[in-house]
Design a protein around this motif. Structure first.
Motif, PDB file in Angstrom:
ATOM      1  N   VAL A  16       0.866  -1.167   0.000  1.00  0.00           N
ATOM      2  CA  VAL A  16       0.000   0.000   0.000  1.00  0.00           C
ATOM      3  C   VAL A  16       0.907   1.222   0.000  1.00  0.00           C
ATOM      4  N   VAL A  17       0.562   2.202  -0.823  1.00  0.00           N
ATOM      5  CA  VAL A  17       1.355   3.417  -0.970  1.00  0.00           C
ATOM      6  C   VAL A  17       0.474   4.606  -0.596  1.00  0.00           C
ATOM      7  N   PHE A  18       0.963   5.430   0.323  1.00  0.00           N
ATOM      8  CA  PHE A  18       0.304   6.681   0.700  1.00  0.00           C
ATOM      9  C   PHE A  18       1.125   7.799   0.079  1.00  0.00           C
ATOM     10  N   ASP A  19       0.524   8.542  -0.840  1.00  0.00           N
ATOM     11  CA  ASP A  19       1.242   9.587  -1.572  1.00  0.00           C
ATOM     12  C   ASP A  19       0.585  10.935  -1.287  1.00  0.00           C
ATOM     13  N   SER A  20       1.360  11.878  -0.741  1.00  0.00           N
ATOM     14  CA  SER A  20       0.797  13.198  -0.445  1.00  0.00           C
ATOM     15  C   SER A  20       0.466  13.914  -1.747  1.00  0.00           C
ATOM     16  N   GLN A  21      -0.613  14.670  -1.703  1.00  0.00           N
ATOM     17  CA  GLN A  21      -1.108  15.388  -2.876  1.00  0.00           C
ATOM     18  C   GLN A  21      -1.193  16.877  -2.565  1.00  0.00           C
ATOM     19  N   PRO A  22      -0.054  17.574  -2.461  1.00  0.00           N
ATOM     20  CA  PRO A  22      -0.088  18.969  -2.028  1.00  0.00           C
ATOM     21  C   PRO A  22      -0.893  19.885  -2.942  1.00  0.00           C
ATOM     22  N   GLU A  23      -1.040  19.527  -4.193  1.00  0.00           N
ATOM     23  CA  GLU A  23      -1.790  20.390  -5.113  1.00  0.00           C
ATOM     24  C   GLU A  23      -3.059  19.715  -5.608  1.00  0.00           C
ATOM     25  N   GLY A  24      -3.442  18.596  -4.978  1.00  0.00           N
ATOM     26  CA  GLY A  24      -4.619  17.857  -5.416  1.00  0.00           C
ATOM     27  C   GLY A  24      -5.862  18.221  -4.635  1.00  0.00           C
ATOM     28  N   ALA A  25      -6.954  17.559  -4.983  1.00  0.00           N
ATOM     29  CA  ALA A  25      -8.235  17.795  -4.309  1.00  0.00           C
ATOM     30  C   ALA A  25      -8.282  17.123  -2.940  1.00  0.00           C
ATOM     31  N   CYS A  26      -7.353  16.186  -2.669  1.00  0.00           N
ATOM     32  CA  CYS A  26      -7.296  15.510  -1.378  1.00  0.00           C
ATOM     33  C   CYS A  26      -5.888  15.667  -0.809  1.00  0.00           C
ATOM     34  N   ALA A  27      -5.740  15.404   0.495  1.00  0.00           N
ATOM     35  CA  ALA A  27      -4.432  15.546   1.135  1.00  0.00           C
ATOM     36  C   ALA A  27      -3.506  14.384   0.779  1.00  0.00           C
ATOM     37  N   TRP A  28      -4.068  13.178   0.697  1.00  0.00           N
ATOM     38  CA  TRP A  28      -3.296  11.959   0.432  1.00  0.00           C
ATOM     39  C   TRP A  28      -4.065  11.072  -0.539  1.00  0.00           C
ATOM     40  N   LEU A  29      -3.327  10.236  -1.264  1.00  0.00           N
ATOM     41  CA  LEU A  29      -3.924   9.211  -2.102  1.00  0.00           C
ATOM     42  C   LEU A  29      -3.370   7.874  -1.638  1.00  0.00           C
ATOM     43  N   ARG A  30      -4.271   6.924  -1.305  1.00  0.00           N
ATOM     44  CA  ARG A  30      -3.863   5.589  -0.874  1.00  0.00           C
ATOM     45  C   ARG A  30      -4.107   4.624  -2.020  1.00  0.00           C
ATOM     46  N   CYS A  31      -3.037   3.950  -2.483  1.00  0.00           N
ATOM     47  CA  CYS A  31      -3.149   2.983  -3.573  1.00  0.00           C
ATOM     48  C   CYS A  31      -2.636   1.632  -3.099  1.00  0.00           C
ATOM     49  N   TRP A  40       4.087  -5.219 -10.086  1.00  0.00           N
ATOM     50  CA  TRP A  40       3.043  -4.727  -9.191  1.00  0.00           C
ATOM     51  C   TRP A  40       1.830  -4.326 -10.022  1.00  0.00           C
ATOM     52  N   ARG A  41       0.657  -4.875  -9.657  1.00  0.00           N
ATOM     53  CA  ARG A  41      -0.597  -4.566 -10.335  1.00  0.00           C
ATOM     54  C   ARG A  41      -1.461  -3.715  -9.411  1.00  0.00           C
ATOM     55  N   LEU A  42      -1.925  -2.595  -9.908  1.00  0.00           N
ATOM     56  CA  LEU A  42      -2.777  -1.702  -9.122  1.00  0.00           C
ATOM     57  C   LEU A  42      -4.127  -2.357  -8.873  1.00  0.00           C
ATOM     58  N   CYS A  43      -4.514  -2.431  -7.604  1.00  0.00           N
ATOM     59  CA  CYS A  43      -5.822  -2.988  -7.223  1.00  0.00           C
ATOM     60  C   CYS A  43      -6.865  -1.894  -7.054  1.00  0.00           C
ATOM     61  N   GLY A  44      -6.438  -0.718  -6.611  1.00  0.00           N
ATOM     62  CA  GLY A  44      -7.371   0.380  -6.428  1.00  0.00           C
ATOM     63  C   GLY A  44      -6.752   1.514  -5.636  1.00  0.00           C
ATOM     64  N   CYS A  45      -7.372   2.688  -5.741  1.00  0.00           N
ATOM     65  CA  CYS A  45      -6.911   3.887  -5.028  1.00  0.00           C
ATOM     66  C   CYS A  45      -8.081   4.548  -4.327  1.00  0.00           C
ATOM     67  N   GLU A  46      -7.743   5.307  -3.282  1.00  0.00           N
ATOM     68  CA  GLU A  46      -8.759   5.997  -2.497  1.00  0.00           C
ATOM     69  C   GLU A  46      -8.186   7.339  -2.038  1.00  0.00           C
ATOM     70  N   PRO A  47      -8.908   8.449  -2.264  1.00  0.00           N
ATOM     71  CA  PRO A  47      -8.453   9.742  -1.745  1.00  0.00           C
ATOM     72  C   PRO A  47      -8.690   9.822  -0.240  1.00  0.00           C
ATOM     73  N   LEU A  48      -7.746  10.429   0.489  1.00  0.00           N
ATOM     74  CA  LEU A  48      -7.840  10.562   1.941  1.00  0.00           C
ATOM     75  C   LEU A  48      -7.816  12.033   2.332  1.00  0.00           C
ATOM     76  N   ALA A  49      -8.618  12.394   3.320  1.00  0.00           N
ATOM     77  CA  ALA A  49      -8.617  13.757   3.846  1.00  0.00           C
ATOM     78  C   ALA A  49      -7.430  13.980   4.772  1.00  0.00           C
ATOM     79  N   SER A  50      -7.003  12.915   5.487  1.00  0.00           N
ATOM     80  CA  SER A  50      -5.866  13.021   6.397  1.00  0.00           C
ATOM     81  C   SER A  50      -5.277  11.631   6.597  1.00  0.00           C
ATOM     82  N   LEU A  51      -4.125  11.585   7.251  1.00  0.00           N
ATOM     83  CA  LEU A  51      -3.424  10.328   7.476  1.00  0.00           C
ATOM     84  C   LEU A  51      -2.795  10.356   8.860  1.00  0.00           C
TER      85      LEU A  51
END
Length: 71
Positions: A16-31, A40-51
């Motif tokens: 699982v990768v948590f990637d900060s999104q300083p210029e995105g619509a969410c604070a973090w993206l969890r993939c 590595w095959r992507l299973c899915g991503c989810e935007p996060l408000a905080s971590l």
């Protein structure tokens, strides 16, 4: 970016990768990814408000990291 990798007793390696999104619509993206055929095959991503990350210390103290951007 924060990456956690593990291999279950039965099943394919995962990460699982948590990637900060300083210029995105969410604070973090969890993939989440699964290892298949050596890649590595992507299973899915989810935007996060905080971590929040917590780590137990060797002296039973708990270290906590909270962020709405880079940790």
């Amino acid at each position: 970016m924060i990456t956690l990798e593990w291999t279950p007793l039965e099943g394919r390696p995962r990460k699982v990768v948590f990637d900060s999104q300083p210029e995105g619509a969410c604070a973090w993206l969890r993939c989440e990814y699964e290892r298949r055929n050596g890649r590595w095959r992507l299973c899915g991503c989810e935007p996060l408000a905080s971590l929040t990350l917590e780590q137990a210390g060797t002296d039973t103290d708990l270290t906590t990291h909270r962020g709405e951007g880079d940790v």
